[in-house]
Design an enzyme around this catalytic site. Structure first.
Site, PDB file in Angstrom:
ATOM      1  NE  ARG A  83     -29.794  21.037  13.725  1.00 53.07           N
ATOM      2  CZ  ARG A  83     -30.238  20.005  14.357  1.00 53.07           C
ATOM      3  NH1 ARG A  83     -31.267  20.087  14.960  1.00 53.07           N
ATOM      4  NH2 ARG A  83     -29.555  18.960  14.021  1.00 53.07           N
ATOM      5  CG  HIS A 127     -32.103  15.559  10.704  1.00 48.14           C
ATOM      6  ND1 HIS A 127     -31.929  16.688  11.727  1.00 48.14           N
ATOM      7  CD2 HIS A 127     -32.949  14.710  11.341  1.00 48.14           C
ATOM      8  CE1 HIS A 127     -32.798  16.299  12.674  1.00 48.14           C
ATOM      9  NE2 HIS A 127     -33.365  15.192  12.384  1.00 48.14           N
ATOM     10  CG  ASN A 171     -30.242  15.453  14.242  1.00 48.18           C
ATOM     11  OD1 ASN A 171     -30.080  16.351  15.235  1.00 48.18           O
ATOM     12  ND2 ASN A 171     -31.184  14.644  14.435  1.00 48.18           N
ATOM     13  CD  GLU A 172     -31.463  13.188  17.951  1.00 46.36           C
ATOM     14  OE1 GLU A 172     -31.932  12.170  17.526  1.00 46.36           O
ATOM     15  OE2 GLU A 172     -31.952  14.135  18.566  1.00 46.36           O
ATOM     16  CG  ASN A 313     -30.881  17.501  18.903  1.00 49.81           C
ATOM     17  OD1 ASN A 313     -30.375  18.697  18.656  1.00 49.81           O
ATOM     18  ND2 ASN A 313     -31.121  16.773  18.103  1.00 49.81           N
ATOM     19  CE1 TYR A 315     -37.467  17.061  21.094  1.00 52.15           C
ATOM     20  CE2 TYR A 315     -35.129  16.259  21.022  1.00 52.15           C
ATOM     21  CZ  TYR A 315     -36.351  16.877  20.383  1.00 52.15           C
ATOM     22  OH  TYR A 315     -36.373  17.280  19.085  1.00 52.15           O
ATOM     23  CD  GLU A 381     -33.846  17.957  16.720  1.00 50.47           C
ATOM     24  OE1 GLU A 381     -34.290  17.208  17.450  1.00 50.47           O
ATOM     25  OE2 GLU A 381     -32.964  17.689  15.854  1.00 50.47           O
ATOM     26  CD1 TRP A 423     -38.734  18.581  16.939  1.00 54.45           C
ATOM     27  CD2 TRP A 423     -37.245  19.056  15.599  1.00 54.45           C
ATOM     28  NE1 TRP A 423     -39.142  17.955  15.850  1.00 54.45           N
ATOM     29  CE2 TRP A 423     -38.157  18.198  15.188  1.00 54.45           C
ATOM     30  CE3 TRP A 423     -36.236  19.636  14.970  1.00 54.45           C
ATOM     31  CZ2 TRP A 423     -37.687  17.767  13.799  1.00 54.45           C
ATOM     32  CZ3 TRP A 423     -36.009  19.034  13.677  1.00 54.45           C
ATOM     33  CH2 TRP A 423     -36.830  18.242  13.059  1.00 54.45           C
ATOM     34  CD  GLU A 430     -41.337  13.018  15.730  1.00 58.73           C
ATOM     35  OE1 GLU A 430     -40.944  14.115  15.279  1.00 58.73           O
ATOM     36  OE2 GLU A 430     -40.580  12.037  16.122  1.00 58.73           O
ATOM     37  CD1 TRP A 431     -38.249  11.357  12.919  1.00 51.91           C
ATOM     38  CD2 TRP A 431     -37.571  10.998  10.854  1.00 51.91           C
ATOM     39  NE1 TRP A 431     -37.267  12.324  12.532  1.00 51.91           N
ATOM     40  CE2 TRP A 431     -37.002  12.001  11.286  1.00 51.91           C
ATOM     41  CE3 TRP A 431     -37.518  10.274   9.736  1.00 51.91           C
ATOM     42  CZ2 TRP A 431     -36.045  12.498  10.512  1.00 51.91           C
ATOM     43  CZ3 TRP A 431     -36.600  11.058   8.950  1.00 51.91           C
ATOM     44  CH2 TRP A 431     -35.884  12.089   8.990  1.00 51.91           C
TER      45      TRP A 431
HETATM   46  C1  GBH Z   1     -35.108  14.020  17.552  1.00 50.22           C
HETATM   47  O1  GBH Z   1     -34.577  13.185  18.149  1.00 50.22           O
HETATM   48  C2  GBH Z   1     -35.113  14.276  16.115  1.00 50.22           C
HETATM   49  O2  GBH Z   1     -33.695  14.903  15.780  1.00 50.22           O
HETATM   50  C3  GBH Z   1     -35.863  14.863  15.225  1.00 50.22           C
HETATM   51  O3  GBH Z   1     -35.765  14.541  14.110  1.00 50.22           O
HETATM   52  C4  GBH Z   1     -37.281  14.454  15.802  1.00 50.22           C
HETATM   53  O4  GBH Z   1     -38.448  14.960  15.183  1.00 50.22           O
HETATM   54  C5  GBH Z   1     -37.526  14.687  17.191  1.00 50.22           C
HETATM   55  O5  GBH Z   1     -36.503  13.986  17.962  1.00 50.22           O
HETATM   56  C6  GBH Z   1     -38.789  14.468  18.030  1.00 50.22           C
HETATM   57  O6  GBH Z   1     -38.904  12.945  17.854  1.00 50.22           O
HETATM   58  O7  GBH Z   1     -38.931   5.195  21.020  1.00 50.22           O
HETATM   59  O8  GBH Z   1     -38.088   4.708  23.177  1.00 50.22           O
HETATM   60  O9  GBH Z   1     -36.870   3.994  21.272  1.00 50.22           O
HETATM   61  C7  GBH Z   1     -34.849  13.058  19.536  1.00 50.22           C
HETATM   62  C8  GBH Z   1     -34.027  12.020  20.100  1.00 50.22           C
HETATM   63  C9  GBH Z   1     -34.006   9.706  20.155  1.00 50.22           C
HETATM   64  C10 GBH Z   1     -35.767  10.563  20.816  1.00 50.22           C
HETATM   65  C11 GBH Z   1     -34.804   8.336  19.807  1.00 50.22           C
HETATM   66  C12 GBH Z   1     -36.861   9.377  20.701  1.00 50.22           C
HETATM   67  C13 GBH Z   1     -36.597   7.184  20.444  1.00 50.22           C
HETATM   68  C14 GBH Z   1     -36.861   6.420  21.914  1.00 50.22           C
HETATM   69  N1  GBH Z   1     -34.955  10.617  19.887  1.00 50.22           N
HETATM   70  N2  GBH Z   1     -35.664   8.212  20.569  1.00 50.22           N
HETATM   71  S1  GBH Z   1     -37.680   5.027  21.924  1.00 50.22           S
END
Ligand code: GBH
Length: 482
Positions: A83, A127, A171-172, A313, A315, A381, A423, A430-431
């Site tokens: 992916r 994305h 994505n999301e 996705n 987590y 993910e 993932w 990582e953003w």
């Molecule tokens: C994924 O989102 C993304 O699709 C991916 O690009 C990224 O690398 C991966 O997560 C790992 O982070 O900080 O309390 O505001 C996962 C969903 C949504 C989880 C936003 C973290 C922020 C919570 N993400 N969330 S906060």
């Protein structure tokens, strides 16, 4: 109290899709290579204040040049699918109109190289890296984005569709709508937490549906692929068995997952609880209509059923309680009248939002099945970060073992899960956390120029799981790296 659940030793269906996932901005680099246009993340990450280590994705894993290294990593995992996402501005520098042939050629090379080693592409169209040229016209706040997105989707189906059988439109949506245009803490950084958030969500759903219908009508008959959307859902358990907290947990799930999923997989409209909460609050706050937009009758028909599978996705999980929020605050978060927090008894990752809660995987999958008409589900993910990037990553082995086992239990419950993407394939950008949060099955030393991908223990564990297509009773269950 969190306790390990016993593993279920059993296999996955023989045609189960095993994958690893990445996204364009997080790995490609080549931010201005060969005629690529700028995206909102090229702009946003140019400001070091937006990234904890002051880095950016300008080079990242350099996959624009080093994609063969990614493919070798995928091969050693033995996965059937990869992916990845297409950078919109790499192929259409202005978002619409003018094409960039070298960008198209890059994805053609990548797809051909994958297929040469029997790995099928699973492609995300979007994305988060919107072409800046479209942001200049309002981005996801402009209702015309549905036209722009359909044009881009048709372009990708035409160029790549003979070789791509799985498309993920977006994505999301939650991240785009609430973080991008709500709290404004990620690109494009627009602030409107109780207004823009819902408008952007609305436009994403419509843009997705247009891309789906375009495929259904003009491409599916010859290309025979599937199109879905990926929704991020956390599991929410009530913090105790009080009815108001049980309701609060369901409300949290509906605001997060149901917001996007109910229109597409359910009734063609937003969840009742969202319409009621946002409508009531909007009225009390003096708005003359709800801050949550309404779908017209035609839009409902367009949107309802506009997916062949549900991309999830997953987590982590939270505990939830009812909490009536201050009415003076106009914010999607406050509209929900909940509070939620991580269960302190769960193992913590290096990210504050991410604790290890494998049980939530099974519960979330069953919730989707029950609420949204038993769709085909692909986990697009699932994974965990650490700060070290250590190849001896016991925590990640544990995370994958128990989350994948929880998914297997959901399949035995009757949930139609057909694929799973870890993932992430490699440590990457990582953003807002730059290179400080590492999710990879493979580590990369970002100080080097070769940026070689080195297997972690979790990569070997995942490869064995994929090879066995499940959990065998003789598999070491003490987290010993294989
Ligand atoms: C994924 O989102 C993304 O699709 C991916 O690009 C990224 O690398 C991966 O997560 C790992 O982070 O900080 O309390 O505001 C996962 C969903 C949504 C989880 C936003 C973290 C922020 C919570 N993400 N969330 S906060």
């Amino acid at each position: 109290i969190y306790v390990d659940e016993p593993l279920l030793y059993d296999n996955f269906p023989s045609d189960f899709m095993w994958a690893a996932a990445t996204s364009a901005y997080q790995i490609e680099g080549g931010w201005d290579a060969d005629g690529k246009g700028l995206s909102i993340y090229d702009i946003w990450m140019n400001d070091p204040n937006h990234v904890s280590d002051g880095s950016s994705g300008k080079v990242a894993c350099n996959s624009y040049y080093f994609y063969q290294k990614d493919i070798e990593a995928l091969q050693s995992l033995g996965v059937s699918h990869y992916r990845f996402s297409i950078s919109w501005a790499r192929v259409l520098p202005d978002g619409i109109g003018r094409i960039n042939q070298p960008g198209i050629d890059y994805y053609k090379r990548l797809i051909a190289a994958l297929k040469a080693v029997n790995i099928e592409p699973m492609v995300t169209l979007y994305h988060w890296d919107l072409p800046q040229a479209l942001e200049s016209m309002g981005g996801w706040l402009n209702p015309n984005i549905a036209d722009w997105f359909e044009e881009y989707a048709r372009f990708c189906y035409t160029e790549f569709g003979n070789d791509v059988k799985y498309w993920i439109t977006v994505n999301e949506p939650w991240v785009i709508a609430y973080q991008g245009y709500g709290s404004g803490n990620t690109a494009p950084g627009t602030y409107g937490p109780g207004t823009y958030t819902y408008q952007v969500g609305h436009h994403i759903i419509l843009a997705h549906a247009r891309a789906y219908r375009a495929y259904e009508t003009s491409f599916k008959p010859t290309q025979n692929g599937k199109v879905g959307i990926t929704v991020n859902i956390n599991w929410y358990d009530p913090k105790d068995d009080q009815l108001e907290n049980i309701d609060a947990a369901e409300r949290a799930l509906q605001f997060l997952g149901g917001w996007i999923a109910n229109p597409i997989y359910g009734t063609g409209d937003y969840p009742d609880v969202m319409k009621q909460k946002v409508g009531d609050k909007s009225a009390q706050q003096g708005f003359n209509q709800s801050r949550l937009p309404e779908f017209t009758a035609e839009q409902k028909v367009l949107v309802q059923g506009s997916a062949d599978f549900f991309g999830l996705n997953y987590y982590t999980s939270y505990l939830t309680a009812n909490k009536i929020q201050d009415i003076s605050i106009i914010d999607y978060g406050y509209d929900q009248d909940i509070e939620s927090y991580s269960d302190p008894t769960c193992y913590q990752s290096s990210f504050d939002w991410l604790t290890i809660t494998p049980f939530g995987m099974r519960k979330t999958l069953n919730w989707i099945k029950d609420r949204f008409n038993d769709p085909e589900i692909i986990i697009t993910e699932n994974g965990i970060s650490d700060r070290s990037g250590n190849v001896d990553d016991m925590m990640r082995v544990y995370y994958y073992k128990h989350n994948i086992n929880s998914m297997l239990k959901a399949i035995k419950d009757g949930v139609r899960v057909t694929g799973y993407a870890a993932w992430s394939l490699i440590d990457n950008f990582e953003w807002g956390n730059g290179f400080t949060q590492k999710f990879g099955l493979f580590s990369i030393n970002f100080e080097t120029t070769d940026l070689n991908r080195t297997a972690k223990a979790s990569a070997r564990y995942y490869a064995k799981l994929v090879k066995d297509n499940g959990f065998t009773a003789d598999q070491p269950c003490n987290n010993t790296p294989i």
